[in-house]
Design an enzyme around this catalytic site. Structure first.
Site, PDB file in Angstrom:
ATOM      1  N   GLY A 117      40.762  42.587  44.065  1.00  0.00           N
ATOM      2  CA  GLY A 117      42.044  42.349  44.708  1.00  0.00           C
ATOM      3  C   GLY A 117      42.905  41.312  44.039  1.00  0.00           C
ATOM      4  N   GLY A 118      42.498  40.858  42.853  1.00  0.00           N
ATOM      5  CA  GLY A 118      43.333  39.905  42.127  1.00  0.00           C
ATOM      6  C   GLY A 118      44.711  40.454  41.828  1.00  0.00           C
ATOM      7  N   GLY A 119      44.806  41.773  41.708  1.00  0.00           N
ATOM      8  CA  GLY A 119      46.092  42.424  41.487  1.00  0.00           C
ATOM      9  C   GLY A 119      46.752  42.907  42.760  1.00  0.00           C
ATOM     10  CG  ASP A 178      39.279  49.369  40.180  1.00  0.00           C
ATOM     11  OD1 ASP A 178      40.002  48.804  39.337  1.00  0.00           O
ATOM     12  OD2 ASP A 178      39.599  49.448  41.381  1.00  0.00           O
ATOM     13  N   GLY A 179      38.119  47.830  37.640  1.00  0.00           N
ATOM     14  CA  GLY A 179      37.689  46.513  37.212  1.00  0.00           C
ATOM     15  C   GLY A 179      37.221  45.697  38.405  1.00  0.00           C
ATOM     16  CG  ASP A 227      39.580  40.076  40.668  1.00  0.00           C
ATOM     17  OD1 ASP A 227      40.249  40.050  39.620  1.00  0.00           O
ATOM     18  OD2 ASP A 227      39.931  40.707  41.678  1.00  0.00           O
ATOM     19  CE  LYS A 275      37.870  39.167  35.495  1.00  0.00           C
ATOM     20  NZ  LYS A 275      38.194  38.994  34.073  1.00  0.00           N
ATOM     21  CD  GLU A 277      41.821  47.501  43.180  1.00  0.00           C
ATOM     22  OE1 GLU A 277      42.283  47.404  42.037  1.00  0.00           O
ATOM     23  OE2 GLU A 277      41.363  46.519  43.809  1.00  0.00           O
ATOM     24  CB  THR A 287      39.256  45.522  33.062  1.00  0.00           C
ATOM     25  OG1 THR A 287      39.362  44.105  32.912  1.00  0.00           O
ATOM     26  CG2 THR A 287      38.063  46.000  32.247  1.00  0.00           C
TER      27      THR A 287
END
Length: 239
Positions: free
Chosen positions: A110-112, A96-97, A99, A136, A118, A39
């Site tokens: 922190g899924g990535g 940012d995106g 989760d 989400k 971040e 995202t």
């Protein structure tokens, strides 16, 4: 007709960039933090489009991962670090995106596996914006999407024991098309943690980071971001 989750992500990202420009939160000459993931990258691409069409100029970006760094360089957005004199350790805005997002706009991120940078970028920004698809938005954090915890590999066993005492179930995140654990951009490992019942994310963010061997965790509770959530009907909720 309902739009897909991927379409929602793009819609949320583009709507957020355009709205923040209209609000004066994104402006020429600014210092902006740019997040990581499926995202956040559409937001980076929309920012590049608004630079290309002349709406914005002299944007200085601080990125949160190798992925976003590569994207910015491909799109011609200048990349700096928080330590560069042009940035001076602080940012005007980060986008940012997420989760998971609860009703108070507390986040899990922190899924990535980019949660450390971040959080550093977010917590050194004057304002913060989150873009997300409707999946989400949740009632409580940490019982469905696992909380990422970045750890020093040599401390895995004592860290796991300490997290279990806090009620978590922990799984070491394994690499995809790579043998062994995921290695973050900072050379650390990730434990993914779930709770059987809701926890207080503000309290837990602090308690987890007191454990020796933990670098950072994915609860983001110390900011109140502006959140843009795209829905399957094509609408965008701002809260």
């Amino acid at each position: 007709m309902a739009i897909s989750k991927d379409e929602q992500k793009i819609l949320a990202a583009r709507s957020a960039i355009d709205a923040l420009i209209c609000d004066g939160k994104i402006f020429s000459g600014m210092k902006i933090g740019l997040g990581t993931g499926s995202t956040a990258l559409p937001a980076v691409k929309r920012l590049a489009e608004r630079i290309a069409d002349g709406t914005l100029s002299d944007i200085k970006a601080v990125v949160t991962s190798f992925q976003t760094d590569n994207c910015c360089r491909e799109l011609g957005i200048p990349v700096f670090t928080l330590n560069d004199s042009a940035i001076g350790g602080s940012l005007d805005l980060s986008i940012d995106g997420a989760d998971e997002i609860d009703g108070e706009n507390n986040l899990i991120k922190g899924g990535g596996a980019a949660l450390l940078l971040e959080k550093i970028v977010a917590y050194n920004s004057a304002s913060y914006a989150i873009v997300a698809d409707e999946s989400k938005s949740v009632a409580t954090l940490g019982t469905k999407f696992p909380l990422p915890v970045e750890i020093i590999g040599a401390a895995r066993v004592p860290v796991e024991k300490a997290l279990v005492r806090l009620g978590a179930r922990c799984v070491l995140r394994e690499g995809v098309r790579k043998c062994g654990p995921v290695i973050t951009d900072n050379g650390n490992w990730i434990l993914d943690c779930l709770w059987d019942s809701p926890v207080d994310p503000r309290k837990m963010e602090e308690e987890i980071c007191r454990i020796a061997g933990i670098v950072e965790n994915g609860f983001f509770t110390k900011l109140r971001p502006t959140v843009f959530i795209a829905h399957s009907d094509g609408s965008v909720e701002r809260r």
